[in-house]
Scaffold this active site. Structure first.
Site, PDB file in Angstrom:
ATOM      1  N   ARG A  78       0.835  -1.208   0.000  1.00  0.00           N
ATOM      2  CA  ARG A  78       0.000   0.000   0.000  1.00  0.00           C
ATOM      3  C   ARG A  78       0.868   1.255   0.000  1.00  0.00           C
ATOM      4  NH1 ARG A  78      -4.915   0.187   0.207  1.00  0.00           N
ATOM      5  NH2 ARG A  78      -5.197  -1.754   1.345  1.00  0.00           N
ATOM      6  N   ARG A 103       0.263  -6.236  -9.498  1.00  0.00           N
ATOM      7  CA  ARG A 103       0.901  -5.494  -8.403  1.00  0.00           C
ATOM      8  C   ARG A 103       1.473  -6.454  -7.357  1.00  0.00           C
ATOM      9  NH1 ARG A 103      -3.820  -2.595  -4.691  1.00  0.00           N
ATOM     10  NH2 ARG A 103      -5.259  -4.343  -4.629  1.00  0.00           N
ATOM     11  N   HIS A 172      -2.161   3.865  -9.643  1.00  0.00           N
ATOM     12  CA  HIS A 172      -2.955   4.138  -8.429  1.00  0.00           C
ATOM     13  C   HIS A 172      -2.128   5.014  -7.473  1.00  0.00           C
ATOM     14  CE1 HIS A 172      -5.217   3.247  -4.784  1.00  0.00           C
ATOM     15  NE2 HIS A 172      -5.913   2.277  -5.326  1.00  0.00           N
ATOM     16  N   ASP A 215     -14.567   8.160  -2.283  1.00  0.00           N
ATOM     17  CA  ASP A 215     -14.201   7.098  -3.231  1.00  0.00           C
ATOM     18  C   ASP A 215     -14.997   7.353  -4.512  1.00  0.00           C
ATOM     19  OD1 ASP A 215     -13.420   4.822  -4.539  1.00  0.00           O
ATOM     20  OD2 ASP A 215     -13.950   3.436  -2.928  1.00  0.00           O
ATOM     21  N   GLU A 274      -5.832   8.766  -9.164  1.00  0.00           N
ATOM     22  CA  GLU A 274      -5.469   7.609  -9.972  1.00  0.00           C
ATOM     23  C   GLU A 274      -5.742   7.855 -11.454  1.00  0.00           C
ATOM     24  OE1 GLU A 274      -7.195   4.073  -8.105  1.00  0.00           O
ATOM     25  OE2 GLU A 274      -7.437   5.255  -6.290  1.00  0.00           O
TER      26      GLU A 274
HETATM   27  C1  BG6 Z   1      -9.378   2.623  -4.951  1.00  0.00           C
HETATM   28  C2  BG6 Z   1     -10.810   2.196  -4.958  1.00  0.00           C
HETATM   29  O1  BG6 Z   1      -8.916   2.713  -6.262  1.00  0.00           O
HETATM   30  O2  BG6 Z   1      -8.566   1.649  -4.289  1.00  0.00           O
HETATM   31  C3  BG6 Z   1     -11.283   1.923  -3.548  1.00  0.00           C
HETATM   32  O3  BG6 Z   1     -11.593   3.217  -5.573  1.00  0.00           O
HETATM   33  C4  BG6 Z   1     -10.360   0.922  -2.880  1.00  0.00           C
HETATM   34  O4  BG6 Z   1     -12.621   1.436  -3.590  1.00  0.00           O
HETATM   35  C5  BG6 Z   1      -8.949   1.447  -2.942  1.00  0.00           C
HETATM   36  O5  BG6 Z   1     -10.769   0.745  -1.531  1.00  0.00           O
HETATM   37  C6  BG6 Z   1      -7.900   0.545  -2.311  1.00  0.00           C
HETATM   38  O6  BG6 Z   1      -7.928  -0.707  -2.867  1.00  0.00           O
HETATM   39  P1  BG6 Z   1      -6.937  -1.832  -2.330  1.00  0.00           P
HETATM   40  O7  BG6 Z   1      -7.318  -3.083  -3.082  1.00  0.00           O
HETATM   41  O8  BG6 Z   1      -5.548  -1.375  -2.656  1.00  0.00           O
HETATM   42  O9  BG6 Z   1      -7.177  -1.922  -0.835  1.00  0.00           O
END
Ligand code: BG6
Length: 306
Positions: A78, A103, A172, A215, A274
């Site tokens: 993350r 990823r 992202h 979101d 994103e």
């Molecule tokens: C965003 C989405 O792109 O990514 C969200 O719009 C999502 O809904 C977020 O919660 C994080 O996603 P992840 O899979 O990395 O926890």
């Protein structure tokens, strides 16, 4: 590629460039490429081809990365700039990860370059018909990261199969902000968006501010977005091409706690902007065709009058 080929030492001998490209074992548990150019720095993990850090010269880091990020668990990291491909959001098939599978895959280094204009790293991932359902096509993915005054990413998809493929995708980007409550986004005013929290299509005419979980998928938004990071007195600009949609995401307090990997107050220090092709604007690519998704990030001081 064997384990020797993937080691930091082998990569530095094969692809390192004095003063601008170096490969190292990260304290986070995987191999990273460290790029430098005139005081600008970027770190890219081979796991996920994920940019983890971008620190423009004289600036605080401009990307947010979870303090808990590890590159050796097999799970997506993350923060930084994860690559979502070949679907965006939840998978259509049970048991598959959200935002696709690349990823959480180790990419190969194919090229590096460096000169007065900047430094470039290219990573590749072959995609096989045997990759997870609902994916069953041959394709080739290439990510080119270019560090100069700006940080530029180009994700190329080549359809190596004999039928059209449909790709949902995103760069992202987790931007680092001083305080989400003092952050404002311009460039999306008047553009309809899907509110992923309610399922409603909405439009907001004012610049975007943040007071709760947000979101949103702006499905038809192909222009640049500007983020005013007032706490850090700077402006982050996200430019893009080959991208029909922009996603804006901040999990706020409760969702951040549920995610479990945001760290204390992590949600206050980040905002995802994103560069995407999400939902109905997923890209349809004929056999033998290529598609390029690009973003360029820049940082400038905030003018005293803004
Ligand atoms: C965003 C989405 O792109 O990514 C969200 O719009 C999502 O809904 C977020 O919660 C994080 O996603 P992840 O899979 O990395 O926890």
């Amino acid at each position: 590629m064997g384990s020797e080929a993937a080691s930091a030492g082998w990569l530095s001998r094969s692809f390192g460039r004095a003063g601008c490209v170096h490969f190292a074992d990260s304290e986070r548990g995987g191999v990273v490429a460290e790029l430098t150019h005139r005081g600008h720095r970027a770190t890219v993990a081979l796991f996920g081809a994920q940019v983890l850090d971008w620190t423009p010269a004289g600036q605080a880091p401009a990307l947010w990365l979870s303090p808990l990020a590890r590159l050796d668990t097999g799970k997506a990291v993350r923060g930084g700039i994860p690559i979502c491909w070949p679907w965006f959001g939840p998978s259509a098939a049970a048991g598959q990860p959200a935002h696709g599978f690349v990823r959480a895959r180790t990419w190969s280094v194919t090229q590096t370059a460096g000169d007065d204009q900047g430094v470039t790293l290219t990573l590749a991932a072959p995609i096989l018909p045997s990759d997870p359902e609902p994916w069953s096509h041959a394709a080739h993915l290439t990510l080119t990261v270019h560090l100069a005054d700006r940080l530029s990413l180009a994700l190329e998809t080549f359809n190596a199969s004999d039928c059209p493929i449909i790709i949902g995708e995103a760069l992202h980007t987790y931007l680092a902000v001083g305080d989400i409550a003092e952050t404002r986004v311009t460039g999306l005013e008047g553009t309809p968006y899907l509110d992923q929290l309610t399922g409603a299509i909405e439009t907001e005419n004012a610049p975007l501010r943040f007071k709760a979980e947000t979101d949103r998928i702006y499905r038809h938004a192909d222009g640049a977005v500007t983020v005013e990071d007032r706490r850090n007195s700077r402006i982050l600009e996200v430019e893009k091409s080959g991208s029909a949609s922009t996603v804006i995401w901040n999990p706020w307090v409760e969702k951040a706690a549920r995610l479990g990997d945001m760290g204390p107050d992590g949600y206050r220090r980040m905002l995802c902007v994103e560069t995407a092709n999400a939902g109905e604007v997923a890209v349809s690519l004929p056999p033998g065709a290529r598609h390029m998704l690009k973003t360029a990030l820049s940082v400038a001081p905030m003018a005293a009058t803004v």
